[in-house]
Design an enzyme around this catalytic site. Structure first.
Site, PDB file in Angstrom:
ATOM      1  N   ASP A 177       2.366  -6.340  -9.932  1.00  0.00           N
ATOM      2  CA  ASP A 177       2.192  -6.719  -8.520  1.00  0.00           C
ATOM      3  C   ASP A 177       2.731  -8.116  -8.243  1.00  0.00           C
ATOM      4  O   ASP A 177       2.482  -9.054  -9.019  1.00  0.00           O
ATOM      5  CB  ASP A 177       0.693  -6.748  -8.174  1.00  0.00           C
ATOM      6  N   GLU A 234      -2.764   3.754   0.134  1.00  0.00           N
ATOM      7  CA  GLU A 234      -4.161   3.425  -0.179  1.00  0.00           C
ATOM      8  C   GLU A 234      -5.073   3.717   0.999  1.00  0.00           C
ATOM      9  O   GLU A 234      -4.808   3.301   2.127  1.00  0.00           O
ATOM     10  CB  GLU A 234      -4.284   1.943  -0.599  1.00  0.00           C
TER      11      GLU A 234
HETATM   12  O1  KIV Z   1      -3.928  -4.062  -7.513  1.00  0.00           O
HETATM   13  C1  KIV Z   1      -4.114  -2.855  -7.726  1.00  0.00           C
HETATM   14  O2  KIV Z   1      -4.816  -2.468  -8.662  1.00  0.00           O
HETATM   15  C2  KIV Z   1      -3.484  -1.898  -6.838  1.00  0.00           C
HETATM   16  C3  KIV Z   1      -3.857  -0.462  -7.002  1.00  0.00           C
HETATM   17  C4  KIV Z   1      -5.232  -0.226  -6.595  1.00  0.00           C
HETATM   18  C5  KIV Z   1      -2.896   0.442  -6.327  1.00  0.00           C
HETATM   19  O3  KIV Z   1      -2.720  -2.266  -6.005  1.00  0.00           O
END
Ligand code: KIV
Length: 274
Positions: free
Chosen positions: A88, A186
């Site tokens: 991310d 989500e």
């Molecule tokens: O940060 C995370 O774990 C996520 C998932 C829930 C898709 O973005």
């Protein structure tokens, strides 16, 4: 430390090619031991910024930094053999513009060895996704409930109800056309997740978005039942590790206090009795 990808790993084009096929299996991981556990079973392992809440006790994902994502990304990399690793982009490290997003994504890829990044946002992020994809950075998009926008959204609410459905549909089309290889949906109402899945050419990966999606993702600690009091509707618990760990720790504490641990079999020499 080497961050080279291992041969045999699932690639972003392979994930894209799974559109409409056998559902994609995705889980989060933040550490080497957990990555080793999920790797044989998953197509995609996400080093999610949820790490801030799950492991660091932060109240939201807003306090997560690039340095945290790099440290956890490197740990996960050491535990993976075959799953595609996605990391991310944390809040505040990409929304400023496509060049900022490129710098953060390139740094995360270079320092963790991940093969793709994930970012939150739909239409507003389309230009950034196009810019990254054109420069060799595979992008997983994330629309619907985007936790980094929790304040603007007014909480962790179900998205896509009523007129809001059209906005989210536009987000899905925008990220797909911009070149994302997959998109996380989500906390969306099920019928909308189905419409999006049928209407775009890239795989949808649902979390609280019904079985209509091309794949599913959960936070590993949630599906393992690590947190007794956290029971979102969209999570099925496959274990009760929080409860079992509590029982185990209580048993250890009692045995230490009663001098029943360690036993003679755990001691060296004559057993070390008092
Ligand atoms: O940060 C995370 O774990 C996520 C998932 C829930 C898709 O973005």
């Amino acid at each position: 430390m080497s961050v080279a990808r291992k041969t045999g790993a699932v690639t972003p084009p392979e994930v894209l090619a799974r559109k409409g096929g056998v559902p994609l299996v995705c889980l989060t991981a933040y550490t080497t031991p957990m990555a080793r556990l999920v790797d044989p079973h998953c197509d995609v392992v996400l080093v999610g910024d949820s790490v801030g809440m799950v492991l660091h006790g932060l109240p939201s994902t807003l306090g997560v930094t690039a340095e945290m994502m790099i440290m956890h990304g490197q740990a996960v990399r050491r535990g993976l053999e075959r799953a595609l690793m996605v990391v991310d982009l944390p809040f505040g490290t990409y929304e400023g513009g496509k060049e900022q997003a490129f710098r953060t994504a390139a740094r995360l890829m270079a320092e963790t060895g991940c093969a793709a990044i994930k970012l939150e946002g739909g239409e507003t992020m389309a230009e950034t996704i196009r810019f990254l994809a054109a420069r060799g950075i595979p992008v997983m998009a994330h629309i619907g409930l985007t936790p980094q926008a929790v304040n603007a959204l007014g909480g962790y609410k179900v998205q896509g109800q009523g007129d809001d459905a059209e906005r989210i549909m536009r987000d899905a089309v925008a990220v797909a056309e911009a070149g994302a290889f997959a998109v996380v949906l989500e906390k969306l109402v099920g019928p909308l997740a189905g419409r999006i899945t049928a209407g775009i050419a890239i795989p949808t990966i649902g979390i609280g978005a019904s079985v209509a999606c091309d794949g599913q993702i959960l936070v590993l600690e949630d599906m393992l039942g690590m947190f007794a009091d956290f029971r979102p509707k969209f999570v099925r618990r496959y274990a009760e590790l929080g409860r079992d760990a509590g029982t185990a720790i209580a048993a250890y504490a009692a045995e230490v206090r009663e001098r029943r641990f360690p036993g003679a079999e755990h001691a060296f020499g004559d057993g070390g009795t008092r």
